[in-house]
Design an enzyme around this catalytic site. Sequence first.
Site, PDB file in Angstrom:
ATOM      1  N   LYS A  90       0.855  -1.190   0.000  1.00  0.00           N
ATOM      2  CA  LYS A  90       0.000   0.000   0.000  1.00  0.00           C
ATOM      3  C   LYS A  90       0.884   1.231   0.000  1.00  0.00           C
ATOM      4  O   LYS A  90       2.027   1.168   0.457  1.00  0.00           O
ATOM      5  CB  LYS A  90      -0.898   0.024   1.248  1.00  0.00           C
TER       6      LYS A  90
HETATM    7  P1  NAD Z   1     -13.238   7.828  -2.738  1.00  0.00           P
HETATM    8  O1  NAD Z   1     -12.216   8.873  -2.476  1.00  0.00           O
HETATM    9  O2  NAD Z   1     -13.721   7.637  -4.139  1.00  0.00           O
HETATM   10  O3  NAD Z   1     -14.545   8.114  -1.818  1.00  0.00           O
HETATM   11  C1  NAD Z   1     -14.466   8.306  -0.443  1.00  0.00           C
HETATM   12  C2  NAD Z   1     -15.836   8.764   0.045  1.00  0.00           C
HETATM   13  O4  NAD Z   1     -15.820   8.852   1.469  1.00  0.00           O
HETATM   14  C3  NAD Z   1     -16.265  10.141  -0.461  1.00  0.00           C
HETATM   15  O5  NAD Z   1     -17.631  10.109  -0.803  1.00  0.00           O
HETATM   16  C4  NAD Z   1     -16.055  11.050   0.753  1.00  0.00           C
HETATM   17  O6  NAD Z   1     -16.912  12.170   0.750  1.00  0.00           O
HETATM   18  C5  NAD Z   1     -16.385  10.089   1.872  1.00  0.00           C
HETATM   19  N1  NAD Z   1     -15.817  10.506   3.146  1.00  0.00           N
HETATM   20  C6  NAD Z   1     -14.555  10.917   3.418  1.00  0.00           C
HETATM   21  N2  NAD Z   1     -14.432  11.245   4.715  1.00  0.00           N
HETATM   22  C7  NAD Z   1     -15.636  11.011   5.281  1.00  0.00           C
HETATM   23  C8  NAD Z   1     -16.149  11.152   6.594  1.00  0.00           C
HETATM   24  N3  NAD Z   1     -15.363  11.584   7.578  1.00  0.00           N
HETATM   25  N4  NAD Z   1     -17.425  10.814   6.818  1.00  0.00           N
HETATM   26  C9  NAD Z   1     -18.220  10.372   5.832  1.00  0.00           C
HETATM   27  N5  NAD Z   1     -17.803  10.222   4.559  1.00  0.00           N
HETATM   28  C10 NAD Z   1     -16.526  10.537   4.288  1.00  0.00           C
HETATM   29  O7  NAD Z   1     -12.650   6.480  -2.130  1.00  0.00           O
HETATM   30  P2  NAD Z   1     -13.024   4.991  -2.516  1.00  0.00           P
HETATM   31  O8  NAD Z   1     -12.072   4.526  -3.566  1.00  0.00           O
HETATM   32  O9  NAD Z   1     -14.486   4.852  -2.746  1.00  0.00           O
HETATM   33  O10 NAD Z   1     -12.615   4.225  -1.175  1.00  0.00           O
HETATM   34  C11 NAD Z   1     -13.476   4.179  -0.043  1.00  0.00           C
HETATM   35  C12 NAD Z   1     -13.005   3.070   0.878  1.00  0.00           C
HETATM   36  O11 NAD Z   1     -13.014   1.837   0.174  1.00  0.00           O
HETATM   37  C13 NAD Z   1     -11.585   3.227   1.423  1.00  0.00           C
HETATM   38  O12 NAD Z   1     -11.534   2.669   2.717  1.00  0.00           O
HETATM   39  C14 NAD Z   1     -10.761   2.388   0.473  1.00  0.00           C
HETATM   40  O13 NAD Z   1      -9.556   1.939   1.063  1.00  0.00           O
HETATM   41  C15 NAD Z   1     -11.724   1.248   0.237  1.00  0.00           C
HETATM   42  N6  NAD Z   1     -11.466   0.479  -0.984  1.00  0.00           N
HETATM   43  C16 NAD Z   1     -11.467   1.080  -2.202  1.00  0.00           C
HETATM   44  C17 NAD Z   1     -11.248   0.312  -3.343  1.00  0.00           C
HETATM   45  C18 NAD Z   1     -11.311   0.899  -4.736  1.00  0.00           C
HETATM   46  O14 NAD Z   1     -11.244   0.135  -5.695  1.00  0.00           O
HETATM   47  N7  NAD Z   1     -11.498   2.200  -4.889  1.00  0.00           N
HETATM   48  C19 NAD Z   1     -10.974  -1.054  -3.225  1.00  0.00           C
HETATM   49  C20 NAD Z   1     -10.987  -1.633  -1.961  1.00  0.00           C
HETATM   50  C21 NAD Z   1     -11.238  -0.850  -0.845  1.00  0.00           C
END
Ligand code: NAD
Length: 430
Positions: A120
């Site tokens: 990561k």
């Molecule tokens: P992203 O940046 O696209 O979206 C994050 C979202 O979380 C946004 O809508 C933001 O407004 C919201 N957010 C941020 N802080 C917040 C808070 N304090 N309270 C409420 N909402 C809040 O990110 P993503 O890619 O969707 O990733 C989200 C989660 O999923 C992370 O934990 C990431 O590690 C995990 N994840 C993502 C992927 C991927 O393919 N993108 C894969 C596996 C896991």
Amino acid sequence: MIPHETQHAIPSYLSKDHIGAWGIFLQQVERVTPYLGELGYWVESLKRPKRILIVDVPIKMDNGTVVHYEGYRVQHNTSRGPGKGGVRFHQDVTLSEVMALSAWMTVKNAAIGVPFGGAKGGVRCDPRDLSMAELERVTRRYTSEIGFIIGPDKDIPAPDVNTNERIMAWMMDTYSVNQGRTSTGVVTGKPVSLGGSLGRHDATGRGVFVVGRAAAEKLNLAIRGARVCVQGFGNVGTSVARCFHNAGARITTVQDVSGTIHNDRGLDIDALVGLQASGEPITALREAETIENDNFWDVPSEFLIPAALEQQITERNAGRIQTRILLEGANGPTTPEADDILNDRGVLVVPDVLANAGGVTVSYFEWVQDFSSFFWSEEEINRRLDGIMADAFATIWETSRREKVSLRTATFIVACKRVLEARQLRGLYP
Ligand code: NAD
């Protein structure tokens, strides 16, 4: 008692007293250790990342000043293959967090059986404060600094919080320029026109839905009409909300960084996505009431999907949650104490290391397609994705029933055995 691989003291920054996400990972490893049998001999190797790189990322800002950001790349384990895991741009990202996220990637990749280790990365910056040109400079300098430990057969980054296919294209270009040849396989989550895979954008959310549906079948819970609450409306939150919506569920509550909205009859997901595309906050949605952020945890539902950041569900709010299935779209959203409270209250927790593995599954497909320069149809990708997620769920469900443990511990049992078996077969050098 199984002797440990080594009796050396753990460095202070790796100890379980270390505050933060890494401490949670160590507790999870402790919970799984009694189930590892003879492979427990090697368990110490899970408690320390293989390689940690901290880099300085100096950037000339548009106004001419120079700002230094801290960047990390952690390769937790490469016993089963090259490192694989996303890159996060966030003002609060810490080494502890990146270490934990890299370790969860080790577990996740082994749990679904893709031939990767865990890694990561992160840069401690707030992308909202950066212009597009500054963001590009941060990305390129960070990529260049970590360039000597990444590569298609070493460690393959991907998008995570606040990074996207635009940033992956810059990373691929920077690495390629430094290598003197185009190397599409160095990152996944790229634009399709640059060797990216169809289906990658929605893969994580789709995978969350597939395991959620499989879990619901076990509880005889219908998706049609089910109430769903989603925290986070980014890549994962949007895709999973759409999948549930298309299957007839009601997305009653959505929370993101701008606030929390609710409608018992179900929110209009297309309108919500449209608002986001035009740069408006979700709270601008008509036919939805805005509620206090903290009240999000009190809303009754059949599915609760954290899809934002870590440690959202703790001792503080776990007792208030009224749901049947907690589907962890985010990484590390639930602390071990909250996990116990939820298990005692009969909430089925489908852990991150299983639930959100769809993204890395299609990243694996992207990597394979880049190597062969032969690209698959979206139907083919989705069919294979659904199959891998459903098979992983079935294996882990069966393990959890047999061992009488939670799905999280079952996932760790299946995954850690695979990682440590590879460790044992490879042997210790020299
Ligand atoms: P992203 O940046 O696209 O979206 C994050 C979202 O979380 C946004 O809508 C933001 O407004 C919201 N957010 C941020 N802080 C917040 C808070 N304090 N309270 C409420 N909402 C809040 O990110 P993503 O890619 O969707 O990733 C989200 C989660 O999923 C992370 O934990 C990431 O590690 C995990 N994840 C993502 C992927 C991927 O393919 N993108 C894969 C596996 C896991």
